[in-house]
Scaffold this active site. Structure first.
Site, PDB file in Angstrom:
ATOM      1  N   ASN A  65       0.930   9.241  -8.087  1.00  0.00           N
ATOM      2  CA  ASN A  65       0.692  10.612  -7.641  1.00  0.00           C
ATOM      3  C   ASN A  65       1.260  11.570  -8.681  1.00  0.00           C
ATOM      4  O   ASN A  65       2.467  11.654  -8.853  1.00  0.00           O
ATOM      5  CB  ASN A  65       1.371  10.804  -6.281  1.00  0.00           C
ATOM      6  CG  ASN A  65       1.168  12.196  -5.709  1.00  0.00           C
ATOM      7  OD1 ASN A  65       0.705  13.105  -6.394  1.00  0.00           O
ATOM      8  ND2 ASN A  65       1.525  12.370  -4.445  1.00  0.00           N
TER       9      ASN A  65
ATOM     10  N   HIS B 103      -7.259  14.343  -4.148  1.00  0.00           N
ATOM     11  CA  HIS B 103      -5.899  14.239  -4.700  1.00  0.00           C
ATOM     12  C   HIS B 103      -5.457  12.783  -4.602  1.00  0.00           C
ATOM     13  O   HIS B 103      -5.635  12.135  -3.567  1.00  0.00           O
ATOM     14  CB  HIS B 103      -4.959  15.152  -3.915  1.00  0.00           C
ATOM     15  CG  HIS B 103      -3.513  14.903  -4.213  1.00  0.00           C
ATOM     16  ND1 HIS B 103      -3.033  14.803  -5.496  1.00  0.00           N
ATOM     17  CD2 HIS B 103      -2.444  14.709  -3.390  1.00  0.00           C
ATOM     18  CE1 HIS B 103      -1.737  14.564  -5.453  1.00  0.00           C
ATOM     19  NE2 HIS B 103      -1.353  14.501  -4.192  1.00  0.00           N
TER      20      HIS B 103
ATOM     21  N   CYS C 288       0.913  19.737  -4.587  1.00  0.00           N
ATOM     22  CA  CYS C 288      -0.229  18.889  -4.969  1.00  0.00           C
ATOM     23  C   CYS C 288      -1.573  19.602  -4.852  1.00  0.00           C
ATOM     24  O   CYS C 288      -2.571  19.125  -5.384  1.00  0.00           O
ATOM     25  CB  CYS C 288      -0.237  17.615  -4.132  1.00  0.00           C
ATOM     26  SG  CYS C 288       1.277  16.668  -4.271  1.00  0.00           S
TER      27      CYS C 288
HETATM   28  N1  ACO Z   1       9.552  -1.102  -1.266  1.00  0.00           N
HETATM   29  C1  ACO Z   1       9.812  -1.892  -0.219  1.00  0.00           C
HETATM   30  N2  ACO Z   1      10.020  -1.415   1.024  1.00  0.00           N
HETATM   31  C2  ACO Z   1       9.953  -0.077   1.189  1.00  0.00           C
HETATM   32  C3  ACO Z   1       9.684   0.802   0.123  1.00  0.00           C
HETATM   33  C4  ACO Z   1       9.490   0.235  -1.156  1.00  0.00           C
HETATM   34  N3  ACO Z   1       9.219   0.984  -2.234  1.00  0.00           N
HETATM   35  N4  ACO Z   1       9.670   2.064   0.592  1.00  0.00           N
HETATM   36  C5  ACO Z   1       9.917   1.994   1.910  1.00  0.00           C
HETATM   37  N5  ACO Z   1      10.099   0.705   2.267  1.00  0.00           N
HETATM   38  C6  ACO Z   1      10.395   0.190   3.578  1.00  0.00           C
HETATM   39  C7  ACO Z   1      11.049   1.192   4.468  1.00  0.00           C
HETATM   40  O1  ACO Z   1      12.442   1.245   4.214  1.00  0.00           O
HETATM   41  C8  ACO Z   1      10.730   0.661   5.831  1.00  0.00           C
HETATM   42  O2  ACO Z   1      11.631  -0.381   6.129  1.00  0.00           O
HETATM   43  P1  ACO Z   1      12.298  -0.486   7.584  1.00  0.00           P
HETATM   44  O3  ACO Z   1      11.128  -0.681   8.519  1.00  0.00           O
HETATM   45  O4  ACO Z   1      13.190  -1.665   7.450  1.00  0.00           O
HETATM   46  O5  ACO Z   1      13.009   0.814   7.779  1.00  0.00           O
HETATM   47  C9  ACO Z   1       9.362   0.032   5.658  1.00  0.00           C
HETATM   48  O6  ACO Z   1       9.185  -0.149   4.248  1.00  0.00           O
HETATM   49  C10 ACO Z   1       8.221   0.870   6.201  1.00  0.00           C
HETATM   50  O7  ACO Z   1       8.403   2.197   5.766  1.00  0.00           O
HETATM   51  P2  ACO Z   1       7.385   3.310   6.158  1.00  0.00           P
HETATM   52  O8  ACO Z   1       7.856   4.621   5.593  1.00  0.00           O
HETATM   53  O9  ACO Z   1       7.051   3.241   7.598  1.00  0.00           O
HETATM   54  O10 ACO Z   1       6.104   2.819   5.330  1.00  0.00           O
HETATM   55  P3  ACO Z   1       4.673   3.455   5.319  1.00  0.00           P
HETATM   56  O11 ACO Z   1       3.688   2.412   5.639  1.00  0.00           O
HETATM   57  O12 ACO Z   1       4.605   4.738   6.062  1.00  0.00           O
HETATM   58  O13 ACO Z   1       4.473   3.803   3.793  1.00  0.00           O
HETATM   59  C11 ACO Z   1       4.548   5.699   2.333  1.00  0.00           C
HETATM   60  C12 ACO Z   1       5.347   4.740   3.186  1.00  0.00           C
HETATM   61  C13 ACO Z   1       3.834   4.915   1.243  1.00  0.00           C
HETATM   62  C14 ACO Z   1       5.489   6.710   1.695  1.00  0.00           C
HETATM   63  C15 ACO Z   1       3.502   6.412   3.219  1.00  0.00           C
HETATM   64  O14 ACO Z   1       4.089   6.951   4.362  1.00  0.00           O
HETATM   65  C16 ACO Z   1       2.810   7.510   2.488  1.00  0.00           C
HETATM   66  O15 ACO Z   1       2.102   7.282   1.530  1.00  0.00           O
HETATM   67  N6  ACO Z   1       2.938   8.768   2.947  1.00  0.00           N
HETATM   68  C17 ACO Z   1       2.354   9.882   2.287  1.00  0.00           C
HETATM   69  C18 ACO Z   1       3.350  10.432   1.406  1.00  0.00           C
HETATM   70  C19 ACO Z   1       2.798  10.936   0.118  1.00  0.00           C
HETATM   71  O16 ACO Z   1       1.792  10.506  -0.406  1.00  0.00           O
HETATM   72  N7  ACO Z   1       3.507  11.880  -0.429  1.00  0.00           N
HETATM   73  C20 ACO Z   1       3.191  12.385  -1.688  1.00  0.00           C
HETATM   74  C21 ACO Z   1       3.187  13.844  -1.683  1.00  0.00           C
HETATM   75  S1  ACO Z   1       2.116  14.519  -0.496  1.00  0.00           S
HETATM   76  C22 ACO Z   1       0.667  14.254  -1.035  1.00  0.00           C
HETATM   77  O17 ACO Z   1       0.517  14.113  -2.244  1.00  0.00           O
HETATM   78  C23 ACO Z   1      -0.417  14.206  -0.112  1.00  0.00           C
END
Ligand code: ACO
Length: 327
Positions: free
Chosen positions: A284, A254, A112
């Protein structure tokens, strides 16, 4: 010698995949996706559309704005994690599509942060006198490496491309003031594509059976590192130019997640009117996200003369970086 951004361009697939569409495909909800990520829809490549397709169109748009003919280009740098092929480089394919017969062309892999890395390399080519006109492109077809059965990742990503033309110039408007790049390989395995390289070749049945060809990510960990990395890169840009956050007219981060963007802006004391986002429409798009956003901000007239534009990125590797532009 200044390094001038003389043109910006972007290209997006026509097909829109909404959160409501995803509700039909996996166990998720529009509400969950919007509140956790800020994304409402993303663009998805159609059959017959590739990373080179979007790259070439974004490039043509940037070249048209710059008034530069493809034959005038000395260099094409294309950042991607989703090349048309492992080799040859997608940059060479784009060179062929454009007819940029005098350009050297290569791909750059920094996930990214790839567009910022590309700007940084291009800046050095121009300042050293090795090149005068350079195309820097970020282009991705992430829909082809996303596991559409994995709700943790598939809701996040989209396809598209953005590009800029950089030129050696004696004028100071539209100029790069600085670029800074950083890497932290200790965390390479928090965000990566396990299969299709030399460790887990595409030819191995295990790669398919264990779904190794798809993006895998520790979302929570990536989130924390992203906020810290973007802040560090942004502060480096400010400090090296003797500027304070109040001097920034527009922050273009980003576009990964609205919560990452908001946390970064808050740490940098950048208020919402000085923050550009289009994440809700495109998700993204990895290395394409900043040049698409820059092009949209430019075409919407949001980049004002003498305004200081701060670009900041974070991605797999980890990689991160910033660029400061005097518009
Ligand atoms: N729909 C519904 N529920 C979901 C989904 C979905 N699409 N995805 C995950 N969940 C659930 C999980 O299974 C989990 O359930 P559980 O508690 O029963 O196990 C719950 O939601 C919480 O999951 P978390 O991973 O803790 O959720 P979080 O608030 O951290 O959000 C996310 C997840 C959006 C991926 C976040 O961590 C994030 O944005 N991280 C950065 C990752 C990123 O942007 N990567 C891209 C590349 S790197 C970059 O570009 C910077």
């Amino acid at each position: 010698m200044n390094v001038k951004i003389s043109g910006t361009g972007s290209s997006l697939p026509h097909k829109i995949l909404t959160n409501a569409d995803l509700e039909q495909m996996i166990d998720t909800s529009d509400e969950w996706i919007r509140t956790r990520t800020g994304i409402t829809e993303r663009r998805i490549a159609a059959p017959g559309e590739y990373t080179s397709t979007f790259a070439a169109e974004a490039a043509r748009n940037a070249l048209a704005m710059a008034g530069v003919h493809p034959e005038e280009l000395d260099l094409i740098i294309l950042s991607t994690v989703t090349p048309d092929f492992p080799f040859p480089s997608t940059a060479c394919i784009v060179q062929d599509i454009l007819g940029a017969v005098n350009a050297t062309a290569f791909d750059l892999s920094a996930a990214c942060s790839g567009f910022i890395y590309g700007l940084s390399v291009a800046e050095k080519y121009i300042r050293s006198g090795a090149a005068k006109k350079i195309l820097v492109i970020g282009s991705e077809t992430l829909s082809r490496i996303v596991d559409w059965q994995d709700r943790n990742t598939c809701v996040l990503f989209g396809d598209g491309a953005g590009a800029v033309v950089l030129e050696a110039s004696s004028e100071s408007d539209h100029s790069l003031l600085s670029t800074h790049t950083f890497s932290n390989g200790a965390h390479w395995n928090l965000l990566y594509q396990p299969g299709s390289g030399s460790r887990n070749p595409a030819s191995a049945s295990r790669t398919i059976d264990e779904r190794l060809i798809y993006i895998t990510m520790e979302g929570n960990e990536v989130f924390k590192h992203a906020v810290r990395g973007m802040e560090e890169a942004a502060i480096k840009a400010l400090d090296s130019n003797g500027l304070a956050p109040a001097d920034i007219s527009l922050l273009i981060p980003h576009q990964a997640n609205q919560r990452i963007i908001s946390a970064t802006a808050k740490r940098l004391e950048i208020d919402p009117p000085r923050l550009f986002t289009n994440l809700h429409r495109y998700g993204n798009t990895s290395s394409a996200s900043i040049p698409i956003a820059l092009d949209e901000a430019n075409r919407q007239g949001l980049l004002k003369p003498d305004g200081k534009i701060l670009l900041v990125a974070f991605g797999g590797g980890f990689t991160y970086g910033s660029a400061l532009v005097n518009w």
